[in-house]
Design a protein around this motif. Structure first.
Motif, PDB file in Angstrom:
ATOM      1  N   GLN A 151       6.958  53.061 -12.979  1.00 56.96           N
ATOM      2  CA  GLN A 151       5.984  51.974 -12.941  1.00 56.96           C
ATOM      3  C   GLN A 151       6.503  50.792 -12.131  1.00 56.96           C
ATOM      4  OE1 GLN A 151       4.377  50.953 -16.783  1.00 56.96           O
ATOM      5  NE2 GLN A 151       3.893  53.072 -17.285  1.00 56.96           N
ATOM      6  N   ALA A 152       7.796  50.530 -12.209  1.00 56.70           N
ATOM      7  CA  ALA A 152       8.383  49.464 -11.389  1.00 56.70           C
ATOM      8  C   ALA A 152       8.301  49.829  -9.910  1.00 56.70           C
ATOM      9  CB  ALA A 152       9.831  49.214 -11.804  1.00 56.70           C
ATOM     10  N   GLY A 153       8.521  51.105  -9.602  1.00 59.63           N
ATOM     11  CA  GLY A 153       8.408  51.544  -8.216  1.00 59.63           C
ATOM     12  C   GLY A 153       7.006  51.379  -7.679  1.00 59.63           C
ATOM     13  N   LYS A 154       6.004  51.733  -8.486  1.00 58.70           N
ATOM     14  CA  LYS A 154       4.613  51.548  -8.066  1.00 58.70           C
ATOM     15  C   LYS A 154       4.315  50.071  -7.849  1.00 58.70           C
ATOM     16  CE  LYS A 154      -0.187  52.150  -9.531  1.00 58.70           C
ATOM     17  NZ  LYS A 154      -1.168  52.914 -10.324  1.00 58.70           N
ATOM     18  N   GLU A 155       4.806  49.234  -8.734  1.00 58.26           N
ATOM     19  CA  GLU A 155       4.572  47.795  -8.590  1.00 58.26           C
ATOM     20  C   GLU A 155       5.176  47.263  -7.302  1.00 58.26           C
ATOM     21  OE1 GLU A 155       5.853  43.724 -10.993  1.00 58.26           O
ATOM     22  OE2 GLU A 155       5.380  45.540 -12.145  1.00 58.26           O
ATOM     23  N   ALA A 156       6.368  47.753  -6.955  1.00 57.22           N
ATOM     24  CA  ALA A 156       7.028  47.303  -5.730  1.00 57.22           C
ATOM     25  C   ALA A 156       6.245  47.739  -4.493  1.00 57.22           C
ATOM     26  CB  ALA A 156       8.452  47.853  -5.672  1.00 57.22           C
ATOM     27  N   VAL A 157       5.777  48.987  -4.493  1.00 57.65           N
ATOM     28  CA  VAL A 157       5.011  49.490  -3.346  1.00 57.65           C
ATOM     29  C   VAL A 157       3.723  48.691  -3.176  1.00 57.65           C
ATOM     30  CG1 VAL A 157       3.711  51.455  -2.468  1.00 57.65           C
ATOM     31  CG2 VAL A 157       5.992  51.803  -3.426  1.00 57.65           C
ATOM     32  N   ASN A 158       2.997  48.466  -4.264  1.00 59.47           N
ATOM     33  CA  ASN A 158       1.744  47.723  -4.179  1.00 59.47           C
ATOM     34  C   ASN A 158       1.967  46.286  -3.736  1.00 59.47           C
ATOM     35  OD1 ASN A 158       0.236  49.935  -4.935  1.00 59.47           O
ATOM     36  ND2 ASN A 158       0.120  49.376  -7.085  1.00 59.47           N
ATOM     37  N   ALA A 159       3.036  45.670  -4.227  1.00 56.26           N
ATOM     38  CA  ALA A 159       3.328  44.291  -3.835  1.00 56.26           C
ATOM     39  C   ALA A 159       3.655  44.190  -2.351  1.00 56.26           C
ATOM     40  CB  ALA A 159       4.482  43.739  -4.671  1.00 56.26           C
ATOM     41  N   ALA A 160       4.252  45.245  -1.801  1.00 51.60           N
ATOM     42  CA  ALA A 160       4.639  45.225  -0.394  1.00 51.60           C
ATOM     43  C   ALA A 160       3.434  45.094   0.530  1.00 51.60           C
ATOM     44  CB  ALA A 160       5.423  46.491  -0.052  1.00 51.60           C
ATOM     45  N   TYR A 161       2.252  45.558   0.076  1.00 55.80           N
ATOM     46  CA  TYR A 161       1.048  45.441   0.891  1.00 55.80           C
ATOM     47  C   TYR A 161       0.550  44.007   0.973  1.00 55.80           C
ATOM     48  CZ  TYR A 161       0.566  50.530   0.970  1.00 55.80           C
ATOM     49  OH  TYR A 161       0.768  51.881   1.169  1.00 55.80           O
ATOM     50  N   GLU A 162       0.983  43.162   0.062  1.00 56.38           N
ATOM     51  CA  GLU A 162       0.459  41.800  -0.031  1.00 56.38           C
ATOM     52  C   GLU A 162       1.470  40.747   0.395  1.00 56.38           C
ATOM     53  OE1 GLU A 162      -0.707  41.501  -4.086  1.00 56.38           O
ATOM     54  OE2 GLU A 162      -2.280  43.031  -3.937  1.00 56.38           O
TER      55      GLU A 162
END
Length: 247
Positions: free
Chosen positions: A195-206
């Motif tokens: 879940q932390a990995g998903k959060e990091a990937v999604n944040a990278a788009y913004e």
């Protein structure tokens, strides 16, 4: 998760740690409507709260993943109604879902159906029919069931647009089977790290590259406060399989 019955979706647990939601409006080719999304959001909320579910598969039928939004629902609406009642605003709730979602796309994924697939984290697609989730969704390609293996479709699918993570085999049910297998692999990992990995990937788009890397690094640092970090690194050093506690 309860055994709640829905009208427009089906829920199941096809493998340990994996939840599955199947769109179920066959006569409408799984066209998306507000009641369907209300059920989808309800099921997602339940899966999100269930610690036994660590990854999710979203799929439709062999013929259609989702044939766009239901125009019959929209055609007679007026501005005052859609504005006051925030029409469609809850359709993006799944983007806040913390657990990884894999879209298993077979058949048509048109308009809103393509957007629904894109709201997932990973898209696996069947080559059985050409669909807009395998190419530029804003242009909707041709929707004529053209062979997805034609060279121009391969270029749109993989080299240029990158919308689909992988095109799977052609056998009936294979795209769902591979999505479940992938979800099972994800579910076998530490839930908190995934879940932390998903959060990091999604944040990278913004964020900018520098800010995205800083965000990812802080999450990495935070993992050192978890029991799974200690277990994972110990298991690696000791050359054994880790036993995750998801804590």
């Amino acid at each position: 998760m309860s055994t709640k019955q829905y009208e427009f979706i089906l829920t199941s647990r096809p493998a340990p740690g994996v939840g599955q939601i199947t769109l179920n409006r066959p006569k409408a080719l799984n066209a998306l409507c507000s009641p369907l999304f209300a059920e989808l959001n309800d099921a997602l909320t339940q899966f999100d709260a269930d610690d036994d579910v660590r990854a999710l598969v979203l799929t439709g039928s062999e013929r259609a993943f989702a044939a766009g939004a239901d125009i019959k629902e929209m055609k007679d609406k007026e501005f005052s109604d859609v504005f006051k009642n925030r029409f469609l605003e809850n359709w993006s709730l799944m983007t806040s879902f913390r657990k990884p979602i894999i879209a298993a796309v077979s058949g048509y994924a048109l308009g809103g159906g393509c957007e629904l697939a894109l709201m997932c984290d990973i898209i696996l697609a069947s080559p059985r029919r050409w669909n807009s989730a395998s190419g530029p969704c804003d242009r909707e390609v041709t929707h004529d069931g053209t062979d997805a293996d034609r060279p121009e479709h391969k270029r749109a699918r993989g080299g240029g647009w990158g919308m689909v993570s992988r095109v799977v085999g052609e056998g009936e049910g294979q795209v769902v089977a591979e999505a479940v297998a992938m979800a099972s692999t994800i579910a076998s990992k530490s839930q908190i790290a995934v879940q932390a990995g998903k959060e990091a990937v999604n944040a990278a788009y913004e964020h900018t590259l520098v800010e995205g890397l800083r965000y990812e690094r802080r999450l990495f640092h935070g993992m050192f406060a978890t029991k799974d970090q200690k277990e994972g690194m110990s298991a690696f050093a000791e050359k054994r399989k880790p036993t995750w506690t998801h804590s």
